[in-house]
Structures are given as C-alpha cells and as structure tokens.
Design an enzyme around this catalytic site. Structure first.
Site, PDB file in Angstrom:
ATOM      1  N   SER A  28     -55.642  49.604 -67.988  1.00 47.15           N
ATOM      2  CA  SER A  28     -56.180  49.656 -69.352  1.00 47.15           C
ATOM      3  C   SER A  28     -55.854  50.971 -70.038  1.00 47.15           C
ATOM      4  CB  SER A  28     -57.699  49.477 -69.409  1.00 47.15           C
ATOM      5  OG  SER A  28     -58.098  48.278 -68.808  1.00 47.15           O
ATOM      6  N   ASP A  77     -61.666  55.034 -55.123  1.00 52.12           N
ATOM      7  CA  ASP A  77     -61.637  54.372 -53.823  1.00 52.12           C
ATOM      8  C   ASP A  77     -63.070  54.061 -53.402  1.00 52.12           C
ATOM      9  OD1 ASP A  77     -61.154  53.426 -51.321  1.00 52.12           O
ATOM     10  OD2 ASP A  77     -60.112  55.205 -50.581  1.00 52.12           O
TER      11      ASP A  77
END
Length: 803
Positions: free
Chosen positions: A256, A328
């Site tokens: 995005s 993560d």
C-alpha cells in the site's frame, strides 16, 4: 421451403423465449435499489439514496438503525463475497468447491483462527456498543438472506444461504490478518536454504535491515501528542495455500501507499490525504463503500465483506487509512517429540503433552472427513499441513493474532467514531495483528502516521526469520512492547507523513524486524513530495498514477557495467544503449519496460534457480525477499550465488550470469513477438483481469470476470501493479490499488475516489463493473457528503420502514 420457414420461426421463437427468460432472471436476481421494505425492528424510518455509482448514502435517526440498513444493502450487493470470506478461516471451502480445497481447509483450521474466535466471542460483553452495533448489522444481513433474492453463485455451487453470526466477523478478520503474514512464505524458505546450502548463501539475501535504504522517519512533537495541534488555515475547512486462494480470486493484502500533507505543503493551506491500499485483485473488489449519517454520527467508509465498521473512512473533520506495517508477528519453532511417547514434546522444564484439536471437513460430493491437528505451547504443528514446512522435525507456529486478546473490532469501532485526534489515537493500541500503518489527517491541520501492532521482542542475537529452537526456552518471546514504543510520526517538521511498506526508523535504538518492501516506492514518493509546497488534489491524483521507478534505471546501470558488448549483435547493442537512457517509466507503449523485466527474470533465474531447484525457486519468486534483493544483487561484484553449481568445468561470474540473461531475454522476446524490438510493448505482456471464482469455468468467464485490460505501471512503482515472475514472460497483474482515495480538507465534499471494478458483486447489477475502465484510465469520481446534492442527483431511493 415451408419446412425451412417453420424451423426459422421456431428458432426465432426459441431465441425470444430465452431472451425473455434472461430478462426475467435478471430482474429477479439483481439488487433492489428502490422502493419500500418493511423492517419491523427499526426505531424509525431509514432512507437510502443510491448515487450514480450505486453507493448507498444511509440516513437514519440512530446508529443501530443505519447499521441494520447497512447490513441489508451490503449483503444484497456482496453476499457471495461475504460467504466465501467467512468460510476461509473456518475451513469450509471444500464444502463449496470440492476436494481440491481440502489442503487449504486443513491449513486454515490448523492456524487456530477459529479456536481464537471462539474464545473472543465467549468473552464479549453483549451490552457493549460494539456488540450491539455488530448485531444490528448482522440482523440486516440475515434479513436479506431470509427475504432477498438468492445470488446466482449459490445456485451454481449448490450451497444454501445460512444466517451470519458475530463469530463470522472474527473469522473474516483472522483470514485478512493471515493474508499479511509474509513469514509463512519466508521463514521456512530461508531455513531450508540454510540447511541445504549453508549460512554463506544467506549473506547476500538482504535478510537484515539495509542501513542505506529509505526509512520511515519517526517524530514526536515536543508538546504532548495527546493534544490536538491547531493551526490557522488559509481557508476555513502461505505458498500453496496462497496459490489456492489466488485461484479462487480471494483478496490477499499485499502492500500500500499513503501520504498525508500538512497545510504548509498544500496550495490551499489545508491537509491533503491520499491512500491506495494494495490488495489482490478480485471480482468483486474488496471494498464496499457506504456513507452513514445520523444526528450524532457521520462516516463515508470502506467496509470489508461481513465487517460493519469501516477500515478506511473520512468525514468533514478527519480522514484515516491503512497500509501494511509488514512487521514480523510470526515465529516458527522446532519441537522435539518424546521418542517413547509420541503424545509429548520437550520443553525447558520437561516433557509436556501435545493438545489435540479435531474438526470435521465437509466436502462437496464426497463424504465428510475428520481432521485432527496438534499444538504445543507455541502453537499448532504445521508438518504435513503446510507444504513449505519440510522435514520430519515438528515445526510449530507462534502467531501474535491468536496469542493475544483480540480487540481489533473494538479498535475499528473507536477509530470510526473518533471525533478528533485525541480520541483517534486512543483507539490504536487495540490493533494487535496484523500490523498496520494507520495514516491520519484532519481539518485542524494534524497529520500523523502510527505503526499499530503488538510488537514482541526476542533475546539478543536471535534471528526471527529462522525456525527457532522450541526445546530449551532460550529463544522464547520476552515481552510485548507498550504501544508508546511503536514507530510513529506526529506533525513532523518536514510537513508530511507517508508509508510505502518500507522499513521504519529505530525506536530507542532498536529496529523492529519485518518483511518490509524495498525502498523503490518510498524513494519515488519522497522525491516527488520534498521539493513541492503547493500541492492540490488534482496533482496528488496525478502522483497516485505515477509509473516511474526511481530504482530500476540504477539496476540497469549496474548490470550494464559488466555486459560484454562483443557478444552482442548491433540490435542488441542499440537496445542496451536505450536501456541505459531509460527513465524507468511504464506506459503501455514502452518496449524498454518489457525488455527490462524479461532481462531481470533471467538474471534472477540464472543466479538462484540452480541452487534452489524448481520448488524452492518457485517459492522464492513469491516473497518480498526477492523484491528486496534485485537492486543489491545487481550492485554486488562478488557473490556465492553467481557460480552455477550444475557445471563442473568452470566457476561462473557475475558477467557470465548477466550476459547470458540478456541474450536469453532477447531470444525469448524475438520468439514471442518477432525481430522488431519496437513491437515488444508493455501492453502485450502486462494485463489486468479481475477474476471471479466462478469465472474459472471457461464458459462463464466473460460473464463473471471483468477485463482483461492492458495496464500501465509495474511492481513497486507508485501505481503499483504487482505480478509474479514466471517462465511465460507474461505479467498477469495480481495485486494493486484496491481503491485510490484523496480527501481534501479545503473542499471535503469534492474529495475523490475510485474502485477497480464496481460497487456491486452481483453480475446482474449495473454497478458490477461500471468503474473498471475509469480505474484503468486513472480517473476519479466524487465521494459525496452533501445531503442536498445527494438527494438531487440520486439515481434511486430505498426506504426501510418500521411498519
């Protein structure tokens, strides 16, 4: 002759009957955009004005009433999409599509999303506003299921409509959270490379943070960031699983762009907000637009199928949007099963018992099957379920989404009802996973970026991108950080915030690990934003359509340095010179763009495919890791990867790889398109087709699918039209802007947007694909807020009456 006339008359009559039946069926199955519908549980009447593009503007006296109406109209346009979305995490796709989806169902069941949903729903407060409004929305959905026409997909697949429940919302959010999780593609792959080839081969794969890249800069203003900062304005205003999901054309979150310009960067002295979330293209497209208005609430929002609260939205006071943080939030662990008791596994404190979860999977046309998976304290064991998890050692998955308390629905309710910057910021800690960059701008002049996620830490020296040791307790998660330690920028002195999924700067000296995308889009965004201080919405719209790479010409320069021109013919030398002058742009008539990507594919293949072999190389092509290493590998003079391990008589060099890649690219393009390189144009290889799951049936493709269209843009430019490299040389676009959206606080009622296809998922609706060609051409349409204008230009009026 008379017989022939009779046959002709019969055929004409038959054709007429078929046409009549088609129009009857179309009339019965299309959405109802006008008239009066009884809705007895409403407190007062709700009016829904549909604009030119089929977007509902819903007016009512209470929030519960407008959410009931939203549920109904959302379902009548998107029930099939909502049905599939709720089925994924619950392992119920085989019931629709048959035995080919059994592996996908097993995988999603083993992720534990449904089990986490059960715990969350059991702890909900039925008296809370979030639950009341969610149930109001569900009531509207179920009213349509009971009383509205059945979408054609239900007839074609033979499944029954069933009521929605609040648990379906959480299962849908769990699926969307998984679709971010690049760890599923990357961690097992890197561990396989390490175990197969050795650590030396990891050193050139850009696993760690690149200290030379463009970072998202943090900034906290010197005054308390819990206060609104007011300014005087000039104007007052999973690889196998992913393949299965791609075949079903279900949305996967990819990347995005967003940037928010403060008043000092804009021509009219008001905040300009831009956002285009990159999601896998599908038909229908992922977002459903709706404008809700009551005496105490207004929001123009973008809704996921089955979710009542908008994930993107704006009103006259503030605007917000999302990009993917890419942090993560998944750790994999090697477990050890007790050699004498297979029901136990090793921990730092002794042997503990596996827990077992059993599920029944219904299969279309076949008998049900029973599926059982086992879990450790870290999470589910994925061996035998996820194909990218190889070997006999048990590997478990520890995922923040299922481990932490789920307040995501509450967070988006609070975000969507925030009246100011302070209230907005207070809602963000409720987002634990997936990690989101939340972008913000308001009429007061505030601009902000927040990395919203539950960020966890591991012991020093532990690489989170490798499978960890789960047996000794030395590689466990240490803590979840307080939200105050997340990366963010609030009203920075450079007068804008942005996100392109790139690496955030450090917080308290620490860089948070993740699967960040390369600097390409970030570099281009900052190149364009920095020098200019008089932006308007039209110029922002032009920037959203930018197809120039700031990095790819540098890659060509590095590759060109070592090409041995003595091995090339005159035409090849001529093209190489053209490539060296190339600006990195991707209009559809560019032939240099085609040549560049064909060269890069063979460069990647020549570098990595011999060591990785077919299966691992295919997985590698689908990772963000690949995108990150192209520019660095082009710049390296030495690498262990250059040598082709399948040859024994010599050691290949970078020059060998680049020369052979260029010639291979040239030969393949000549074979595909002829000898005139000026005919190797981008429109012949780079196309976009919005695929519907039923469109996989060849006879139904043209009815359900939208496109294909040749499109400008490419991977990792601002107009990000993503694709996977493959040996066909055709770049079928799989992901890109799921909407392009610009909110201008100097003229908020004329803010602009576009959807990739249309508002409706019903192929009989006039709004099934009425924006598709506009999207390809880079056009926008108005996001209407003015009630008088909406009423005067409305194409139809649907009224819900309490009696």
């Amino acid at each position: 002759m008379i017989r022939l006339k009779k046959i002709a008359v019969f055929l004409v009559m038959l054709l007429g009957i078929l046409i009549l039946l088609f129009f009857i069926v179309t009339g019965l199955l299309k959405p109802n955009y006008e008239g009066n519908i009884e809705f007895n549980s409403l407190e007062k009447e709700v009016s829904i004005y549909y604009d030119t593009y089929g977007i509902p503007h819903i007016y009512g006296e209470t929030q519960e009433d407008v959410y009931k109406a939203l549920g109904y109209v959302h379902a009548q346009d998107r029930l099939w999409q909502m049905e599939l979305m709720r089925r994924i995490a619950a392992g119920k796709l085989s019931e629709v599509f048959g035995e080919d989806l059994i592996a996908t169902d097993k995988f999603f069941l083993s992720l534990d999303i449904e089990e986490a949903t059960k715990k969350t729903v059991a702890n909900l407060d039925p008296k809370s506003t979030v639950v009341k409004l969610s149930n109001a929305y569900i009531e509207g959905v179920n009213k349509f299921i009971k009383e509205g026409p059945t979408p054609v997909e239900f007839y074609l697949t033979g499944i029954e409509k069933k009521d929605f429940k609040i648990s379906d919302m959480y299962n849908t959010m769990g699926y969307m959270a998984f679709s971010f999780a690049m760890a599923h593609k990357t961690d097992p792959l890197l561990t396989n490379i390490k175990e197969k080839l050795g650590e030396t081969y990891l050193s050139d794969l850009e696993i760690n943070v690149d200290t030379n890249t463009v970072w998202l800069k943090n900034y906290k203003p010197p005054i308390s960031d819990t206060l609104q900062i007011k300014r005087k304005l000039k104007n007052t205003v999973a690889t196998t699983v992913n393949k299965a999901l791609e075949k079903l054309s279900l949305p996967l979150f990819e990347g995005s762009n967003s940037w928010v310009l403060s008043p000092k960067k804009t021509k009219k002295g008001a905040v300009l907000f831009a956002n285009d979330p990159h999601i896998g293209f599908s038909q229908p497209s992922v977002w459903y637009e709706a404008h809700l208005k009551t005496p105490d609430y207004e929001k123009y929002g973008y809704h996921l199928g089955g979710i009542p609260f908008p994930l993107l939205g704006h009103n006259r006071n503030l605007a917000y949007g999302l990009t993917m943080f890419e942090n993560d939030d998944v750790d994999f662990y090697y477990e050890k099963t007790n050699p004498t008791d297979s029901t136990k596994y090793k921990t730092a404190t002794g042997w503990e018992s596996y827990s077992y979860v059993s599920k029944t999977i219904k299969i279309k046309g076949e008998k049900d099957i029973r599926f059982t998976y086992k879990k450790t304290k870290h999470g589910p064991i994925l061996n035998g379920i996820a194909k990218q998890v190889r070997g006999e050692k048990p590997i478990s998955m520890s995922w923040t989404y299922t481990l932490c308390e789920n307040k995501v629905l509450d967070a988006f309710y609070k975000i969507s009802t925030a009246n100011n910057f302070k209230e907005f910021k207070q809602a963000l800690p409720g987002i634990h996973a997936p990690g989101l960059n939340v972008m913000y701008g308001d009429v007061e002049g505030n601009v902000a970026w927040f990395a919203s996620a539950k960020i966890h830490t591991l012991p020093d020296g532990i690489n989170s991108k490798m499978v960890l040791d789960g047996t000794k307790g030395k590689e466990e998660r240490l803590e979840y950080l307080d939200f105050s330690k997340n990366p963010k920028a609030i009203n920075p002195p450079w007068n804008y915030v942005y996100s392109a999924n790139n690496q955030p700067d450090s917080v308290e000296g620490k860089l948070y690990p993740g699967y960040y995308l390369p600097e390409n889009r970030a570099k281009r965004i900052t190149q364009l934003l920095e020098p200019k201080n008089d932006w308007d919405k039209e110029q922002v719209g032009t920037m959203m359509l930018d197809v120039t790479s700031a990095v790819n010409p540098l890659v060509v320069t590095e590759l060109g340095k070592v090409v041995d021109v003595k091995l090339l013919n005159d035409s090849q030398i001529e093209v190489l010179d053209l490539l060296k002058e190339w600006k990195g742009d991707y209009p559809i008539d560019s032939y240099t763009a085609t040549i560049y990507h064909r060269w890069i594919y063979y460069f990647i293949k020549g570098t990595f495919s011999d060591e990785l072999e077919e299966e691992l190389f295919s997985e590698f092509l689908g990772t963000h890791l690949l995108k990150r290493i192209i520019a660095p590998m082009a710049a390296k003079s030495e690498s262990v990867w250059w040598d082709n391990i399948t040859t024994t008589n010599r050691k290949e060099t970078k020059q060998d790889i680049i020369n052979s890649a260029f010639v291979a690219a040239w030969n393949s393009l000549e074979k595909d398109f002829g000898k005139d390189y000026k005919k190797w144009t981008w429109n012949k290889v780079h196309t976009l087709e919005h695929e519907h799951p039923i469109g996989k049936v060849k006879a139904l493709r043209s009815f359900f699918n939208v496109g294909p269209f040749p499109v400008p843009g490419t991977r990792e430019v601002i107009n990000n039209m993503g694709f996977l490299y493959n040996n066909t040389g055709k770049y079928k676009v799989t992901s890109g802007p799921s909407t392009r959206r610009i909110v201008d606080f100097s003229d908020v009622e004329n803010s602009m947007s576009i959807l990739p296809t249309g508002q409706s998922g019903n192929p009989f609706s006039p709004h099934y694909q009425d924006q598709a060609e506009m999207f390809v051409r880079g056009e926008f349409r108005k996001m209407m807020l003015n009630k008088k204008e909406i009423q005067e230009t409305s194409k139809s009026l649907l009224i819900f009456s309490p009696n």
